[in-house]
Write an enzyme that holds these catalytic residues in place. Structure first.
Site, PDB file in Angstrom:
ATOM      1  N   HIS A 111       0.866  -1.185   0.000  1.00  0.00           N
ATOM      2  CA  HIS A 111       0.000   0.000   0.000  1.00  0.00           C
ATOM      3  C   HIS A 111       0.903   1.237   0.000  1.00  0.00           C
ATOM      4  CE1 HIS A 111      -2.799   2.920   1.907  1.00  0.00           C
ATOM      5  NE2 HIS A 111      -3.783   2.114   1.551  1.00  0.00           N
ATOM      6  N   ASP A 148       3.058  -4.578   7.947  1.00  0.00           N
ATOM      7  CA  ASP A 148       1.852  -3.764   7.802  1.00  0.00           C
ATOM      8  C   ASP A 148       0.661  -4.720   7.955  1.00  0.00           C
ATOM      9  OD1 ASP A 148      -0.416  -2.548   6.852  1.00  0.00           O
ATOM     10  OD2 ASP A 148       0.505  -1.758   5.026  1.00  0.00           O
ATOM     11  N   GLN A 202      -4.614  -5.089   6.918  1.00  0.00           N
ATOM     12  CA  GLN A 202      -5.674  -5.976   6.424  1.00  0.00           C
ATOM     13  C   GLN A 202      -5.882  -7.196   7.312  1.00  0.00           C
ATOM     14  OE1 GLN A 202      -7.872  -5.356   4.153  1.00  0.00           O
ATOM     15  NE2 GLN A 202      -6.920  -3.389   3.667  1.00  0.00           N
ATOM     16  N   LYS A 257     -10.151  -0.554  10.653  1.00  0.00           N
ATOM     17  CA  LYS A 257     -10.286  -1.752   9.823  1.00  0.00           C
ATOM     18  C   LYS A 257     -10.625  -2.966  10.677  1.00  0.00           C
ATOM     19  CE  LYS A 257      -7.056  -0.191   6.303  1.00  0.00           C
ATOM     20  NZ  LYS A 257      -7.834   0.318   5.180  1.00  0.00           N
ATOM     21  N   CYS A 267      -4.806   2.781  -3.519  1.00  0.00           N
ATOM     22  CA  CYS A 267      -3.539   3.229  -2.895  1.00  0.00           C
ATOM     23  C   CYS A 267      -2.438   2.191  -3.100  1.00  0.00           C
ATOM     24  CB  CYS A 267      -3.711   3.524  -1.414  1.00  0.00           C
ATOM     25  SG  CYS A 267      -4.953   4.756  -1.081  1.00  0.00           S
TER      26      CYS A 267
HETATM   27  N1  PLP Z   1      -1.776  -0.740   4.594  1.00  0.00           N
HETATM   28  C1  PLP Z   1      -2.728  -1.449   3.994  1.00  0.00           C
HETATM   29  C2  PLP Z   1      -2.432  -2.813   3.493  1.00  0.00           C
HETATM   30  C3  PLP Z   1      -4.004  -0.899   3.860  1.00  0.00           C
HETATM   31  O1  PLP Z   1      -4.970  -1.604   3.257  1.00  0.00           O
HETATM   32  C4  PLP Z   1      -4.249   0.400   4.365  1.00  0.00           C
HETATM   33  C5  PLP Z   1      -5.574   1.038   4.187  1.00  0.00           C
HETATM   34  O2  PLP Z   1      -6.280   0.751   3.241  1.00  0.00           O
HETATM   35  C6  PLP Z   1      -3.218   1.082   5.000  1.00  0.00           C
HETATM   36  C7  PLP Z   1      -1.989   0.481   5.096  1.00  0.00           C
HETATM   37  C8  PLP Z   1      -3.404   2.457   5.563  1.00  0.00           C
HETATM   38  O3  PLP Z   1      -4.277   2.436   6.623  1.00  0.00           O
HETATM   39  P1  PLP Z   1      -4.758   3.824   7.306  1.00  0.00           P
HETATM   40  O4  PLP Z   1      -5.276   4.668   6.171  1.00  0.00           O
HETATM   41  O5  PLP Z   1      -5.817   3.391   8.244  1.00  0.00           O
HETATM   42  O6  PLP Z   1      -3.576   4.417   7.965  1.00  0.00           O
END
Ligand code: PLP
Length: 404
Positions: free
Chosen positions: A119, A196, A199, A222, A362
């Protein structure tokens, strides 16, 4: 405890109030569970005060609620202790914290390894670090199905690597990363591993000790918790070695006009008033999730995802992004319909009461890898049912008729 998707859905106030909504955008945000909703309301009605500052009873109650939330997160992650849990504003904030604090110790020639499936939250902070400190970014390529190509790990993980930052699961393909070989290869060259977990955390408790990783980031929203709060978990000895990122109240040992000493983790990384009620809500959400029948829930979402994969596969002109099978994969399915723009498809689906996301998610490097600008993504949670899949498939057929 036996599992019923309909009963589970009733535990989510927004969904309970909107019976006609087919919410299939869980990878973007999970709906707020009743446990979190109640905990936030209760906190603000009974214990609202700033934390780690006051000595009156209300402030001490707020402290206790906030620290209890830290313990609830630690339990969900199977962390060795609650002091390893740092509250942040979300995954993005947690990764940026590491990019600054860990990045502070890096210089020209040091390497950080990512994967092409990340992401933007796990790309951009490292590119910014590269601009600040001259580190080299190594990008682990993908196999044709979009999974990380572990056969090429050795080639990209050199003795100069100081940190490996990879996703636990892709927000586009749902593919779950095999962390064990990555962690052992990274540790063999002396690199830390940041995962990370944005998900993965929605799909059941995570065992950071069993995974063997050093740092783990996720977002509350999430995981069916409030927005505006997230977590950076780190092994105690890893966090202790990091300097602070943001400076301010709450993170200090002693401040004089000349200099400041810093508190131990986790407070060292929680400058300013933290998202208190949100943390309490997140703790309550995870505490509730911890007690759910995950094996039954996984079987349920896997059944729905399997049906979705099979019925999408026969639609003319449909291409999937990512694996076609459900092995080691979350119930996230991204696809395109030949000649139809994902946004147009999503608009038609909206008229059927189906909420899915279309766009680059993203993850533009991953979109480039698949040779597309964007895709439609359906992401399932345990409250989804056959009726949601029926509505999605009917809406897609309608979109093909109207837009084709
Ligand atoms: N990493 C992954 C794999 C994501 O799916 C997301 C959000 O869609 C993020 C990071 C970023 O999360 P946040 O916008 O809650 O900081």
């Amino acid at each position: 405890m036996s599992f019923s998707a309909a009963k589970w859905r009733d535990r989510f106030p927004l969904l309970a109030a909107h019976p006609g909504l087919h919410y299939l955008d869980n990878a973007a945000t999970g709906q707020l569970c009743e446990a979190a909703f109640d905990a936030v309301t209760h906190h603000d009605l009974t214990h609202r005060a700033n934390v780690l500052r006051g000595t009156y009873r209300l402030a001490e109650q707020a402290d206790a609620a906030y620290e209890n939330a830290r313990q609830q997160v630690a339990t969900y992650l199977n962390a060795a202790n609650a002091e390893e849990v740092v509250f942040t504003a979300g995954t993005t904030a947690a990764i940026n914290l590491v990019a600054h604090a860990f990045g502070e110790g890096l210089g020209a020639g040091d390497e950080v390894m990512l994967s092409l499936a990340e992401h933007h939250s796990n790309f951009v902070p490292w590119q910014m670090l590269r601009a600040r400190r001259g580190v080299v970014l190594r990008i682990l390529p993908l196999a044709p199905d979009g999974r990380l190509d572990l056969a090429r790990l050795e080639e990209h993980l050199t003795p100069r690597c100081k940190l490996v930052a990879v996703t636990h699961a892709s927000n586009v393909t749902g593919a779950v990363t095999e962390l064990v070989p990555i962690v052992s290869a990274a540790h063999a060259v002396g690199a830390r591993v940041l995962v990370d977990g944005a998900q993965a955390v929605q799909h059941g408790p995570v065992d950071v000790q069993a995974l063997g990783v050093d740092l783990y980031a996720f977002s509350g929203h999430k995981a069916f918790g409030p927005t505006g709060v997230g977590v950076l978990w780190g092994k105690a000895e890893a966090l202790e070695q990091l300097p602070p990122f943001l400076g301010g109240g709450g993170m200090i040992g002693r401040v004089t006009p000349g200099e400041t000493t810093f508190a131990m983790p986790p407070r060292r990384f929680e400058a300013g008033t933290p998202p208190i009620a949100q943390a309490v809500g997140l703790g309550a959400a995870l505490d509730w999730l911890q007690a759910q029948p995950w094996a039954d829930m996984h079987a349920h979402t896997a059944r729905l995802a399997q049906r979705l994969l099979e019925e999408l596969a026969v639609l003319p002109g449909l291409t999937f992004l990512g694996p076609r099978d459900l092995r080691n994969r979350l119930p996230i399915v991204s696809f395109n319909l030949d000649g139809l723009h994902p946004h147009d498809v999503c608009q038609v689906l909206d008229r059927h009461g189906v909420a899915v996301r279309g766009g680059h998610h993203c993850a533009q490097p991953l979109m480039d890898f698949f040779g597309v600008a964007g895709a439609v993504r359906a992401s399932l949670a345990p409250y989804n049912s056959e009726a949601d899949i029926d509505a999605l498939l009917a809406g897609l057929k309608d979109a093909m008729r109207k837009l084709g």
